[in-house]
Design an enzyme around this catalytic site. Structure first.
Site, PDB file in Angstrom:
ATOM      1  N   ARG A 174     -19.241  13.898   0.974  1.00  0.00           N
ATOM      2  CA  ARG A 174     -19.826  12.660   0.890  1.00  0.00           C
ATOM      3  C   ARG A 174     -20.391  12.190   2.114  1.00  0.00           C
ATOM      4  NH1 ARG A 174     -14.103  10.622  -1.816  1.00  0.00           N
ATOM      5  NH2 ARG A 174     -13.454  12.000   0.284  1.00  0.00           N
ATOM      6  N   GLU A 184      -1.435  -9.735  -4.665  1.00  0.00           N
ATOM      7  CA  GLU A 184      -0.097 -10.256  -5.430  1.00  0.00           C
ATOM      8  C   GLU A 184       0.834  -9.121  -6.142  1.00  0.00           C
ATOM      9  OE1 GLU A 184       0.962 -13.851  -8.009  1.00  0.00           O
ATOM     10  OE2 GLU A 184      -0.950 -13.151  -8.440  1.00  0.00           O
ATOM     11  N   ILE A 213       1.330   3.939   2.631  1.00  0.00           N
ATOM     12  CA  ILE A 213       2.059   3.970   3.428  1.00  0.00           C
ATOM     13  C   ILE A 213       3.123   2.892   3.762  1.00  0.00           C
ATOM     14  CG2 ILE A 213       2.236   4.274   5.860  1.00  0.00           C
ATOM     15  CD1 ILE A 213       0.962   6.665   4.689  1.00  0.00           C
ATOM     16  N   GLU A 237     -18.277  12.458   5.717  1.00  0.00           N
ATOM     17  CA  GLU A 237     -16.981  13.175   5.414  1.00  0.00           C
ATOM     18  C   GLU A 237     -17.048  14.556   6.187  1.00  0.00           C
ATOM     19  OE1 GLU A 237     -14.304  14.797   1.745  1.00  0.00           O
ATOM     20  OE2 GLU A 237     -16.306  14.711   1.690  1.00  0.00           O
ATOM     21  N   VAL A 278      -5.555  13.886  -2.770  1.00  0.00           N
ATOM     22  CA  VAL A 278      -6.207  14.661  -3.711  1.00  0.00           C
ATOM     23  C   VAL A 278      -5.259  14.870  -4.952  1.00  0.00           C
ATOM     24  CG1 VAL A 278      -7.959  15.351  -2.241  1.00  0.00           C
ATOM     25  CG2 VAL A 278      -5.953  16.639  -2.381  1.00  0.00           C
ATOM     26  N   LYS A 283      -8.729  10.219  11.057  1.00  0.00           N
ATOM     27  CA  LYS A 283     -10.273  10.127  11.068  1.00  0.00           C
ATOM     28  C   LYS A 283     -10.711   9.308  12.343  1.00  0.00           C
ATOM     29  CE  LYS A 283     -10.440  10.692   5.963  1.00  0.00           C
ATOM     30  NZ  LYS A 283      -9.143  11.284   6.048  1.00  0.00           N
ATOM     31  N   GLY A 305       0.868  -1.323   0.025  1.00  0.00           N
ATOM     32  CA  GLY A 305      -0.016  -0.005   0.061  1.00  0.00           C
ATOM     33  C   GLY A 305       0.894   1.189   0.127  1.00  0.00           C
ATOM     34  N   SER A 350      -2.371   4.649  12.303  1.00  0.00           N
ATOM     35  CA  SER A 350      -3.858   4.963  12.609  1.00  0.00           C
ATOM     36  C   SER A 350      -4.187   6.154  11.755  1.00  0.00           C
ATOM     37  CB  SER A 350      -4.032   5.050  14.047  1.00  0.00           C
ATOM     38  OG  SER A 350      -5.606   5.492  14.543  1.00  0.00           O
TER      39      SER A 350
END
Length: 624
Positions: free
Chosen positions: A551, A316, A293, A554, A459, A413, A291, A410
């Protein structure tokens, strides 16, 4: 005038070499003939066998020198001073050969002939090559769009020279803030003061401004970028000195301005001692290694020389990609680290336990999570299972395996969450705190930070794509703000916070000032040489900024702390949050309920459980 030259330049390389070779032989013969004719003041003279032998030896030696000096490997259009120097050297040897062969073959060669020959050969062999390069440059200069270079230092000089030789851009002006440099000529390009930009832009019509300053500190660079963002031209930058020195990039690898330039503040410098404490010489495991991070953590970790780095990833392709990248880094820097790529889900506790025990893992960074708010909102059960129970499984595996340090990544959010993703991450924090109260030998810590520029959910790449397509750039609300951090500095601070941790601590990274998303969008549009305008306004602009509405789940404003109870730490940019938590007994009952409702696919009851917990969760509170 250009057609014969263009025909020559566009023929096959082998044909060019043959043509050059034939021309040079003819030029040598003609130069020697003309030298003798000028010396004897006659165009007609007798030629004997010894004269022919002298000519053959001279021509052979000269051509041999040209071949050895690489004259026929050089591309005519890129001929530069070293190549002209080679011509001088070869012709001097050729002139010496005339004198020696004349003596050896008993040929009448007046003493002045070698000197006259040398001058004529330089003209007949060197001048056409310079002429071809000059004509080619002036022809293709008209085909290339003009650009300005900001910075008349060494980097700017190298960039201008490379662009002149290339086919993409034509540098017409250097801009610099140093008045002492104004008026000087650098690689054939005049240096002007940066205050003359408007006048010069009207005159030359450049399509880009190339920032070629790499030796200034972050503060000066930020002020410079702030100034450049106000100019009506697209701005690009050369790579950093470090990347060029390391061979990762060249001076002509132009790119959009660094994400750090858009951040509006200088990146946070790391503490090397804290960086290496839990990594150097240790076995390290990163979950979610593919990912945004997780992969950056892996890049930071491998250069700190762990003995083993285990990459744990469900996807994978992502695992393959980061594994290949790390192998490349390892080979480039000659790092002696075993890199192990493992596929699997973080919910499989037994798999994780065996993996940690087999590889004698000492440090774990748990980055695996579902963290895209709208996606988790529509996939509540998977979000809870991965973020809550996946964290529980990883932590239990670490405790069972005797791992020394376990760090959870973490998010801001998790503070007074208005969405399931944030609530699940706050739950993951509480799970670790409850486990920590059981007095395990594993130090369980959590690191909470805001949005990361350059991550998959950032963004910035979205805005770039929208701008390149001509807009509109979509912003959810005119007042929405976010804390931002570079992905590299976030990873470094995660590593440092984990090294400072005491069992059960929640660390909060100092994200600086919150940034208005609309301001970020405007700056990006300006730096790409365009003007912005808000939807519905009468302002003129190239790219429209359109508001789409918040959204589900949000917030307008993100927070990093639940309350004001915060303590400092040994790192100036890392704070410790002191917040409410649950005992293990309370947590165990909650987890039992959540597991039951996940098994029953009962999303409403899952939300009710989250609402009942002291985590400040507000179901779908889209406006705060």
């Amino acid at each position: 005038m250009f057609q014969p030259i263009l025909f020559l330049l566009n023929t096959k390389r082998q044909n060019k070499r043959i043509i050059s070779l034939i021309y040079d032989i003819c030029a040598i013969v003609f130069s020697l003939y003309l030298a003798i004719a000028l010396r004897t003041d006659t165009l007609v003279f007798q030629i004997g066998k010894s004269d022919i032998a002298c000519l053959v030896v001279t021509t052979s030696v000269t051509i041999f020198c040209f071949i050895r000096l690489g004259m026929y490997r050089a591309v005519l259009r890129y001929m530069i001073l070293p190549a002209i120097g080679h011509i001088f050297f070869a012709i001097i040897l050729s002139a010496v050969t005339i004198a020696l062969s004349g003596f050896f073959f008993q040929t009448f060669v007046p003493r002045s002939v070698p000197f006259i020959y040398a001058g004529l050969a330089i003209l007949t062999i060197g001048v056409p090559r310079v002429l071809i390069k000059t004509l080619y440059y002036h022809y293709y200069k008209r085909q290339k769009p003009n650009v300005f270079i900001y910075g008349a230092g060494a980097t700017g000089r190298d960039l201008a020279y490379a662009l002149i030789q290339g086919d993409e851009y034509h540098p017409v002006v250097f801009l610099d803030d140093d008045s002492k440099k104004v008026g000087q000529i650098l690689t054939g390009v005049r240096i002007h003061h940066s205050s003359e930009f408007d006048k010069l832009r009207t005159l030359y019509q450049p399509i880009k401004l190339l920032l070629a300053i790499t030796n200034i500190n972050k503060g000066e660079r930020l002020r410079l970028v702030e100034h450049l963002s106000s100019l009506p031209i697209e701005v690009q930058s050369v790579p950093s000195v470090e990347d060029i020195a390391a061979g990762k990039a060249s001076a002509t690898d132009l790119r959009d301005l660094d994400i750090s330039d858009l951040l509006g503040r200088a990146p946070i410098e790391p503490n090397i001692e804290l960086l290496t404490k839990n990594i150097d010489g240790k076995s390290v495991l990163v979950t979610g290694a593919g990912g945004s991070i997780g992969s950056e953590l892996c890049r930071q970790i491998i250069i700190l020389h762990p003995c083993t780095l285990v990459l744990f990833e469900l996807n994978e392709f992502n695992l393959y990609t980061i594994h290949q990248e790390l192998i490349s880094i390892k080979n480039h820097f000659k790092i002696d680290t075993d890199i192990i790529a493992m596929l699997g889900s973080v919910e499989k506790e037994k798999l994780l336990t065996r993996l940690m025990e087999t590889n004698k893992i000492e440090t774990v960074y748990h980055a695996a999570a579902y963290k895209h708010v709208p996606i988790v909102e529509n996939n509540i059960i998977e979000g809870i299972q991965n973020n809550v129970f996946g964290t529980l499984a990883c932590a239990n595996a670490a405790i069972t395996s005797g791992v020394s340090n376990f760090t959870l990544i973490s998010t801001d959010k998790a503070v007074r969450p208005t969405n399931v993703m944030g609530a699940s991450k706050r739950m993951a924090e509480l799970v670790l705190q409850a486990l920590a109260d059981k007095e395990t030998d594993t130090t369980l810590t959590m690191v909470r930070f805001g949005n990361v520029l350059g991550s998959s959910g950032s963004v910035v790449p979205l805005f770039k794509e929208q701008i390149r397509k001509g807009g509109p750039v979509t912003v959810t609300h005119p007042d929405i703000t976010r804390y931002f951090m570079l992905i590299s500095e976030a990873a470094q601070l995660v590593i440092q916070a984990g090294a400072m941790g005491k069992n059960g601590q929640v660390f909060v990274l100092d994200m600086g000032e919150a940034v208005k998303i609309i301001d970020l969008a405007k700056r990006m549009i300006n730096l790409m040489g365009l003007m912005s305008h808000i939807e519905g306004s009468n302002d003129e602009g190239d790219i429209e900024i359109k508001f789409t509405g918040l959204r589900s789940g949000e917030k307008l404003y993100e927070e990093l702390l639940i309350g004001n109870n915060v303590l400092g730490s040994s790192h100036p940019k890392v704070m410790t949050a002191c917040e409410d938590k649950l005992s293990w007994d309370e947590m165990e009952k909650t987890l039992t309920l959540l597991k039951k409702y996940c098994r029953d696919f009962n999303e409403e009851e899952i939300k009710n459980v989250l609402l009942s917990l002291p985590i400040g969760y507000t179901n779908n509170a889209s406006l705060q």
